[in-house]
Scaffold this motif. Structure first.
Motif, PDB file in Angstrom:
ATOM      1  N   PRO A  24       0.536  -1.221   0.236  1.00 40.93           N
ATOM      2  CA  PRO A  24      -0.008  -0.206  -0.019  1.00 40.93           C
ATOM      3  C   PRO A  24       0.996   1.028   0.174  1.00 40.93           C
ATOM      4  N   TYR A  25       0.386   2.470  -0.585  1.00 43.14           N
ATOM      5  CA  TYR A  25       1.077   3.512  -0.845  1.00 43.14           C
ATOM      6  C   TYR A  25       1.383   3.752   0.538  1.00 43.14           C
ATOM      7  N   LEU A  26       0.712   3.677   1.422  1.00 39.51           N
ATOM      8  CA  LEU A  26       1.153   4.452   2.855  1.00 39.51           C
ATOM      9  C   LEU A  26       2.218   3.882   3.622  1.00 39.51           C
ATOM     10  N   GLU A  27       2.112   2.779   2.740  1.00 35.97           N
ATOM     11  CA  GLU A  27       3.439   1.620   3.850  1.00 35.97           C
ATOM     12  C   GLU A  27       4.910   2.136   3.047  1.00 35.97           C
ATOM     13  N   GLY A  28       4.631   2.451   1.436  1.00 35.88           N
ATOM     14  CA  GLY A  28       5.628   2.818   0.316  1.00 35.88           C
ATOM     15  C   GLY A  28       6.273   3.811   0.661  1.00 35.88           C
ATOM     16  N   MET A  29       5.859   5.197   1.220  1.00 37.06           N
ATOM     17  CA  MET A  29       6.735   5.936   1.944  1.00 37.06           C
ATOM     18  C   MET A  29       6.511   6.244   2.709  1.00 37.06           C
ATOM     19  N   ASN A  30       6.007   5.269   3.715  1.00 36.62           N
ATOM     20  CA  ASN A  30       6.817   5.201   4.790  1.00 36.62           C
ATOM     21  C   ASN A  30       8.747   4.536   5.205  1.00 36.62           C
ATOM     22  N   GLU A  31       8.425   3.189   3.899  1.00 33.62           N
ATOM     23  CA  GLU A  31      10.049   2.711   3.494  1.00 33.62           C
ATOM     24  C   GLU A  31      10.461   4.200   2.765  1.00 33.62           C
ATOM     25  N   ALA A  32       9.826   4.012   1.879  1.00 30.38           N
ATOM     26  CA  ALA A  32      10.977   6.028   1.991  1.00 30.38           C
ATOM     27  C   ALA A  32      11.308   6.395   2.660  1.00 30.38           C
ATOM     28  N   PHE A  33      11.191   6.982   3.192  1.00 39.08           N
ATOM     29  CA  PHE A  33      11.490   8.220   4.861  1.00 39.08           C
ATOM     30  C   PHE A  33      12.479   7.454   5.848  1.00 39.08           C
ATOM     31  N   ARG A  34      12.141   5.501   5.776  1.00 42.07           N
ATOM     32  CA  ARG A  34      13.625   4.900   6.496  1.00 42.07           C
ATOM     33  C   ARG A  34      14.700   4.684   5.758  1.00 42.07           C
ATOM     34  N   ILE A  35      14.700   4.701   4.463  1.00 44.17           N
ATOM     35  CA  ILE A  35      15.832   5.134   3.765  1.00 44.17           C
ATOM     36  C   ILE A  35      16.481   6.668   3.918  1.00 44.17           C
ATOM     37  N   LEU A  36      16.010   7.241   4.355  1.00 45.55           N
ATOM     38  CA  LEU A  36      15.902   8.466   3.920  1.00 45.55           C
ATOM     39  C   LEU A  36      17.453   9.137   5.818  1.00 45.55           C
ATOM     40  N   LEU A  37      16.110   7.948   6.698  1.00 44.59           N
ATOM     41  CA  LEU A  37      16.644   8.345   8.285  1.00 44.59           C
ATOM     42  C   LEU A  37      17.557   7.789   8.196  1.00 44.59           C
ATOM     43  N   ASP A  38      17.085   5.863   8.308  1.00 41.12           N
ATOM     44  CA  ASP A  38      18.313   4.801   8.790  1.00 41.12           C
ATOM     45  C   ASP A  38      19.071   5.024   7.816  1.00 41.12           C
ATOM     46  N   GLY A  39      18.985   5.058   6.360  1.00 41.17           N
ATOM     47  CA  GLY A  39      19.696   3.769   4.964  1.00 41.17           C
ATOM     48  C   GLY A  39      19.776   2.141   4.813  1.00 41.17           C
ATOM     49  N   LYS A  40      18.181   2.493   4.981  1.00 42.59           N
ATOM     50  CA  LYS A  40      18.042   0.575   5.413  1.00 42.59           C
ATOM     51  C   LYS A  40      16.203   0.673   5.564  1.00 42.59           C
ATOM     52  N   THR A  41      15.862  -0.283   5.023  1.00 39.68           N
ATOM     53  CA  THR A  41      13.601  -0.597   4.867  1.00 39.68           C
ATOM     54  C   THR A  41      13.373  -1.184   6.294  1.00 39.68           C
ATOM     55  N   LEU A  42      11.961  -1.794   6.248  1.00 37.29           N
ATOM     56  CA  LEU A  42      11.373  -2.616   7.515  1.00 37.29           C
ATOM     57  C   LEU A  42      11.708  -3.586   7.254  1.00 37.29           C
ATOM     58  N   LYS A  43      11.250  -4.157   5.392  1.00 38.81           N
ATOM     59  CA  LYS A  43      10.865  -5.462   5.089  1.00 38.81           C
ATOM     60  C   LYS A  43      11.681  -5.125   3.470  1.00 38.81           C
ATOM     61  N   THR A  44      12.079  -6.448   3.323  1.00 41.13           N
ATOM     62  CA  THR A  44      13.279  -7.007   2.597  1.00 41.13           C
ATOM     63  C   THR A  44      12.772  -6.838   1.606  1.00 41.13           C
ATOM     64  N   TYR A  45      13.710  -6.892   0.511  1.00 38.62           N
ATOM     65  CA  TYR A  45      13.798  -6.356  -0.877  1.00 38.62           C
ATOM     66  C   TYR A  45      14.508  -7.331  -1.482  1.00 38.62           C
ATOM     67  N   ASP A  46      14.148  -7.657  -2.743  1.00 40.07           N
ATOM     68  CA  ASP A  46      14.698  -8.279  -3.729  1.00 40.07           C
ATOM     69  C   ASP A  46      15.822  -7.474  -4.547  1.00 40.07           C
ATOM     70  N   ASP A  47      17.121  -7.528  -4.552  1.00 41.54           N
ATOM     71  CA  ASP A  47      18.766  -6.560  -4.713  1.00 41.54           C
ATOM     72  C   ASP A  47      17.579  -5.318  -6.163  1.00 41.54           C
ATOM     73  N   ASP A  48      17.465  -6.024  -6.805  1.00 39.10           N
ATOM     74  CA  ASP A  48      17.145  -5.086  -8.185  1.00 39.10           C
ATOM     75  C   ASP A  48      16.299  -3.633  -7.041  1.00 39.10           C
ATOM     76  N   ILE A  49      15.355  -4.064  -6.760  1.00 39.39           N
ATOM     77  CA  ILE A  49      14.553  -2.851  -5.988  1.00 39.39           C
ATOM     78  C   ILE A  49      15.044  -2.425  -4.933  1.00 39.39           C
ATOM     79  N   TYR A  50      15.954  -3.231  -4.100  1.00 36.80           N
ATOM     80  CA  TYR A  50      15.943  -2.644  -3.091  1.00 36.80           C
ATOM     81  C   TYR A  50      17.571  -1.216  -3.526  1.00 36.80           C
ATOM     82  N   GLU A  51      18.352  -0.911  -4.656  1.00 36.38           N
ATOM     83  CA  GLU A  51      19.312  -0.750  -5.217  1.00 36.38           C
ATOM     84  C   GLU A  51      18.878   0.437  -5.674  1.00 36.38           C
TER      85      GLU A  51
END
Length: 300
Positions: A24-51
């Protein structure tokens, strides 16, 4: 332009995660904010997506954003999320109301810093941060919401804007923490009985420090709800009605609203402030109203 760049950053990540994983979009926003704040995401994604996410971070990595740029971009994102889920944007308090409440808070505090502020129905935090961004001093910000994703979004936004904040994921009437200078809330429109907004006000007056203020956006028929007499009596035992300000009806598709101002005090103030706003866009009329409000405050 920077607001658009910030929006494009999290929007592209939220869209990427939705297309690949149906997140869901709101969860995607949260992941984008976590990347900015901590450099990592809550969930594990495929390498190409994470890159790809990290590459998107690099596009804004050297930019510094103003608080209002972050808040306004996030507000657009939340509206987009609501559109995705067919949720009414009536859940979001109009920006002009938040700015006006901030004005009232500063006038009633006579310039004293607001140290602690609570929204016990905080949602994504838009009302809280709209107000906080207008204040002369940074308050400690607390919010309560039953929706975990919204709580996380509100906390992440507070961290991005560098506010000391804490968001509590729980049912609002189970939250009890005394000592707030200000409580703000905008309860959802409902026909339930007993009337939830009255329950919320009655509960969260207890969280104010003595002399603290509660600002609630209420429906016009708030005081005439059937079966609410006992709650009215309980509220007036603990707090004084300081004012009731009718908001412009053109801000709402239906269910006109007002701002109710309560003060946790037994000291009598005489007649309450009663004002009706016709339009925030009518500058002459607004100046007259603000003069009347200021005059009333000074006389008290």
């Amino acid at each position: 332009k920077r607001m658009e760049q910030f929006f494009d950053y999290f929007d592209s990540i939220a869209d990427l995660l939705y297309r690949r994983y149906k997140i869901p979009y709101l969860e995607g926003m949260n992941e984008a904010f976590r990347i900015l704040l901590d450099g990592k995401t809550l969930k594990t994604y495929d390498d190409d997506i994470y890159e790809q996410c990290l590459m998107k971070k690099e596009t804004i990595g050297n930019l510094e954003f103003e608080r209002e740029e972050i808040r306004k971009a996030a507000q657009l994102g939340v509206l987009r999320a609501y559109k995705h889920t067919y949720t009414s944007n009536a859940e979001m308090t109009p920006e002009t109301i938040g700015i006006f409440i901030a004005y009232l808070i500063q006038r009633f505090s006579f310039g004293k810093p607001i140290k602690r502020m609570l929204d016990p129905l905080s949602g994504t935090g838009n009302l809280l941060y709209t107000i906080a961004n207008q204040l002369d001093h940074d308050p400690v910000i607390h919010g309560v919401d039953i929706d975990r994703t919204k709580c996380e979004l509100s906390r992440n936004l507070g961290d991005l804007m560098e506010y000391e904040n804490q968001m509590f994921h729980q049912e609002t009437t189970t939250f009890y923490l005394v000592g707030y200078d200000v409580v703000v809330m905008d309860p959802s429109i409902t026909n339930e009985k007993p009337y939830p907004p009255l329950l919320f006000l009655n509960h969260h007056i207890n969280n104010l420090k003595d002399g603290g203020y509660l600002y609630a956006v209420i429906e016009h028929d708030f005081f005439i709800r059937l079966g609410s007499k006992t709650l009215h009596q309980e509220i007036t035992k603990k707090a004084q009605v300081i004012g009731l300000i009718a908001l412009p009806e053109n801000l709402f598709q239906s269910h006109p609203k007002s701002i109710l101002i309560l003060r946790k005090s037994q000291r009598q103030i005489g007649d309450a402030l009663m004002v009706k706003l016709s339009s925030f866009r009518d500058k002459v009329r607004m100046e007259e109203i603000l003069h009347r409000i200021n005059q009333w405050i000074e006389q008290r």
